[in-house]
Design an enzyme around this catalytic site. Structure first.
Site, short mmCIF file in Angstrom:
data_model
loop_
_atom_site.label_atom_id
_atom_site.label_comp_id
_atom_site.label_asym_id
_atom_site.label_seq_id
_atom_site.Cartn_x
_atom_site.Cartn_y
_atom_site.Cartn_z
N LYS A 38 54.91 3.52 73.73
CA LYS A 38 53.55 3.27 73.26
C LYS A 38 53.25 4.14 72.04
O LYS A 38 52.74 3.65 71.03
CB LYS A 38 52.55 3.58 74.38
CG LYS A 38 51.12 3.73 73.93
CD LYS A 38 50.20 4.10 75.05
CE LYS A 38 50.03 5.57 75.29
NZ LYS A 38 49.24 6.31 74.31
N ASN A 39 53.57 5.43 72.13
CA ASN A 39 53.20 6.35 71.05
C ASN A 39 54.02 6.14 69.77
O ASN A 39 53.63 6.60 68.70
CB ASN A 39 53.33 7.80 71.52
CG ASN A 39 52.17 8.19 72.42
OD1 ASN A 39 51.27 7.39 72.68
ND2 ASN A 39 52.19 9.42 72.91
N CYS A 134 37.53 13.01 73.69
CA CYS A 134 37.90 12.36 74.94
C CYS A 134 38.00 13.44 76.00
O CYS A 134 37.83 14.62 75.70
CB CYS A 134 39.18 11.57 74.81
SG CYS A 134 40.62 12.57 74.61
N ARG A 139 39.42 16.84 70.20
CA ARG A 139 40.33 16.04 69.38
C ARG A 139 39.71 15.59 68.05
O ARG A 139 39.56 14.40 67.79
CB ARG A 139 40.85 14.84 70.17
CG ARG A 139 41.62 15.27 71.41
CD ARG A 139 42.19 14.12 72.16
NE ARG A 139 43.49 13.69 71.64
CZ ARG A 139 44.22 12.76 72.22
NH1 ARG A 139 43.83 12.15 73.30
NH2 ARG A 139 45.39 12.43 71.70
N ASP A 324 52.28 15.82 77.38
CA ASP A 324 52.16 14.54 78.09
C ASP A 324 52.94 14.51 79.41
O ASP A 324 52.85 13.54 80.15
CB ASP A 324 52.62 13.38 77.19
CG ASP A 324 51.58 13.05 76.13
OD1 ASP A 324 50.47 13.62 76.17
OD2 ASP A 324 51.88 12.22 75.24
N ARG A 416 46.67 1.76 80.26
CA ARG A 416 46.70 2.02 78.82
C ARG A 416 48.11 2.36 78.35
O ARG A 416 48.43 2.16 77.18
CB ARG A 416 45.80 3.21 78.47
CG ARG A 416 44.32 2.90 78.49
CD ARG A 416 43.56 4.07 77.93
NE ARG A 416 44.19 4.54 76.71
CZ ARG A 416 44.19 5.80 76.28
NH1 ARG A 416 43.57 6.73 76.97
NH2 ARG A 416 44.79 6.15 75.17
C1 UD1 Z 1 49.60 12.50 70.09
C2 UD1 Z 1 49.93 11.60 71.25
C3 UD1 Z 1 49.48 12.21 72.57
C4 UD1 Z 1 50.05 13.62 72.71
C5 UD1 Z 1 49.75 14.46 71.47
C6 UD1 Z 1 50.42 15.82 71.50
C7 UD1 Z 1 49.85 9.36 70.31
C8 UD1 Z 1 49.13 8.07 70.22
N1 UD1 Z 1 49.27 10.31 71.06
O1 UD1 Z 1 48.18 12.63 70.04
O2 UD1 Z 1 49.94 11.39 73.65
O3 UD1 Z 1 49.50 14.24 73.84
O4 UD1 Z 1 50.20 13.78 70.28
O5 UD1 Z 1 51.79 15.69 71.62
O6 UD1 Z 1 50.92 9.53 69.76
N2 UD1 Z 1 43.87 18.41 66.22
C9 UD1 Z 1 42.83 18.89 65.45
N3 UD1 Z 1 42.51 18.22 64.31
C10 UD1 Z 1 43.19 17.10 63.91
C11 UD1 Z 1 44.25 16.61 64.69
C12 UD1 Z 1 44.57 17.29 65.85
O7 UD1 Z 1 42.22 19.90 65.78
O8 UD1 Z 1 42.86 16.54 62.85
C13 UD1 Z 1 44.24 19.11 67.46
C14 UD1 Z 1 44.05 18.24 68.71
O9 UD1 Z 1 42.72 18.29 69.18
C15 UD1 Z 1 45.03 18.86 69.65
C16 UD1 Z 1 46.19 19.28 68.74
O10 UD1 Z 1 45.62 19.40 67.43
O11 UD1 Z 1 44.48 19.99 70.28
C17 UD1 Z 1 47.36 18.34 68.70
O12 UD1 Z 1 46.91 17.03 68.48
P1 UD1 Z 1 47.81 15.89 67.81
O13 UD1 Z 1 49.24 16.37 67.74
O14 UD1 Z 1 47.17 15.44 66.57
O15 UD1 Z 1 47.74 14.76 68.93
P2 UD1 Z 1 47.46 13.22 68.73
O16 UD1 Z 1 48.16 12.71 67.53
O17 UD1 Z 1 46.00 12.95 68.90
#
Ligand code: UD1
Length: 436
Positions: A38-39, A134, A139, A324, A416
């Site tokens: 999915k990711n 969420c 996030r 995850d 999901r």
């Molecule tokens: C992706 C995965 C999710 C996984 C996560 C971490 C998908 C669709 N989802 O989520 O399953 O748990 O990586 O491996 O691939 N953050 C900020 N600002 C930003 C972006 C991120 O503060 O602009 C923070 C987030 O809140 C979190 C951390 O950085 O605490 C890591 O997030 P990120 O690696 O971006 O996760 P996702 O891409 O949302």
């Protein structure tokens, strides 16, 4: 090819009230095939916005988040045709594209924000909903916005929407992410593909799903390469050519089933995944006592009679232990002889499963972002509530080893991201039923 697909165990009609009844304890035996990731599929689908010509994506998982991304693409003007089993999609562009990514679609799935970089680099304009927080944490998307701004995107946030535009094409730039982010890395890679000149991205996420996105874009002619462990060099090109690509298998699904085998003292052959993408997890499972043999695309795992504890497991970016799989490993460590601890370093609020696990008999103490798991738990059945995707699967795992019938409510979270989970588990000996 057809416009809509057949029914699986998950159908887009599944309603919010679906629940699982799981009767334990169970011991897993047999073979499970891993579905598409999915990711990996989500950013790949978002990046099809960059293409003018037909794109074929194979090995899609049949899960709700993929439907949401497909609906988002449709709303932006892509024409979608599925194969009969809905695992292959053919995407072509209608002449009239749109640039509006609505709140109703983006709010249910944060990966919706990944269309932002694609829309701005392709059409120089986008109105994309902010995804919002969420349950597992706030996030924010500041790293996405900062990086795209460095490529020349201008934006304003009004009424929950990012109004973005650029004069002419985005311009290649040197960008260093202040923190590693999977989504921000993906959004920026996608945008840089069609920017003018060269973009260098430092401190990138290097999850296998990022590599899969890069391989997909390269199959369409994009010029992207790793020039350091976390450094990417992207040379912008004018357009991408038609391509056909098969999405990687889901390493989190595979890790979940490995934990299931270990937890139940089972004997599972897990097929269709390159074991090297879950090397860290397999090393940990060996540490708790599992016997594991791997071949090119199979993991054979035999769970131990006694599960050993692990002290100070920490979730971190790939290639370290993934957040995850944190909830699933916590269930396993509840059954260990002795105390374990897990520190969650990626998300600020990812222990929601703990309260539900306690209802099954687990003894877990939370101090800030650290969970102390006392171990030696004999789970006993209870009625439970799912809170998020990975927390829900952890409840299914715990219910599998609990004595009696557990009811797991709100399994739409599971739909999901896990394809056909009840059928896969039933085939290897789990007594699990979906009630609609
Ligand atoms: C992706 C995965 C999710 C996984 C996560 C971490 C998908 C669709 N989802 O989520 O399953 O748990 O990586 O491996 O691939 N953050 C900020 N600002 C930003 C972006 C991120 O503060 O602009 C923070 C987030 O809140 C979190 C951390 O950085 O605490 C890591 O997030 P990120 O690696 O971006 O996760 P996702 O891409 O949302």
């Amino acid at each position: 090819w057809q416009i809509s697909g057949p029914k699986g165990s998950y159908t887009s009609k599944n309603i919010i009230m679906d629940k699982f009844i799981v009767k334990g304890p169970s011991k897993l035996k047999g073979e499970i095939a891993i579905s598409g990731s999915k990711n990996a599929a989500l950013p790949i689908l978002a990046s099809t916005i960059l293409f003018d010509k037909e794109v074929i994506i194979k090995n899609l998982p049949r899960v709700k988040d993929i439907d949401t991304m497909i609906n988002l693409l449709k709303s932006l003007g892509s024409e979608i045709k599925f194969s009969k089993d809905k695992k292959i999609v053919k995407i072509t562009k209608k002449n009239k594209h749109k640039i509006f990514a609505s709140y109703s679609l983006v709010r249910t799935m944060r990966a919706g924000i990944l269309v932002l970089g694609a829309l701005v680099t392709k059409y120089q304009k986008s109105v994309t909903s902010l995804p919002g927080g969420c349950l597992i944490g706030a996030r924010p998307v500041n790293y996405h916005l900062n990086a795209l701004k460095k490529l020349g995107m201008k934006y304003e946030i009004k009424k929950g929407y990012i109004y973005a535009n650029t004069k002419g094409k985005l311009e290649g730039a040197k960008i260093r992410f202040s923190k590693i982010s999977v989504g921000a890395t993906e959004n920026t890679i996608i945008a840089a593909c069609l920017a003018n000149g060269i973009t260098t991205l430092r401190n990138c996420a290097i999850e296998p799903e990022i590599v899969d996105l890069i391989n997909f874009l390269k199959s369409g002619g994009a010029k992207i390469k790793f020039v350091g462990k976390r450094t990417l060099k992207i040379e912008g090109i004018k357009s991408l050519k038609s391509t056909s690509y098969s999405v990687m298998s889901d390493r989190i699904e595979a890790g979940t089933f490995c934990v299931a085998a270990c937890l139940t003292g089972g004997n599972l052959k897990i097929n269709n995944l390159y074991p090297k993408v879950i090397k860290t997890e397999l090393t940990l499972l060996k540490k708790v006592g599992a016997k594991i043999k791997t071949t090119k695309k199979q993991i054979h795992i035999i769970g131990p009679k006694k599960i050993k504890n692990i002290s100070n497991l920490v979730t971190k970016e790939y290639p370290d232990f993934p957040t995850d799989l944190q909830a699933q490993f916590m269930v396993l460590l509840c059954k260990a002889k002795g105390k374990s601890s897990i520190t969650e370093s990626i998300f600020e609020n990812r222990f929601m499963h703990v309260a539900e696990l306690r209802r099954l008999g687990a003894e877990i103490i939370i101090k800030k972002n650290k969970a102390l798991i006392l171990g030696n738990t004999s789970f006993k059945a209870a009625e439970l509530m799912s809170s998020d995707l990975r927390a829900s699967v952890a409840l299914v795992l715990a219910a599998m080893v609990a004595k009696g019938s557990s009811i797991i409510n709100r399994i739409y979270h599971l739909d999901r991201g896990y394809e056909n989970i009840e059928n896969k588990l039933r085939k290897v000996g789990v007594n699990i039923k979906r009630i609609s």
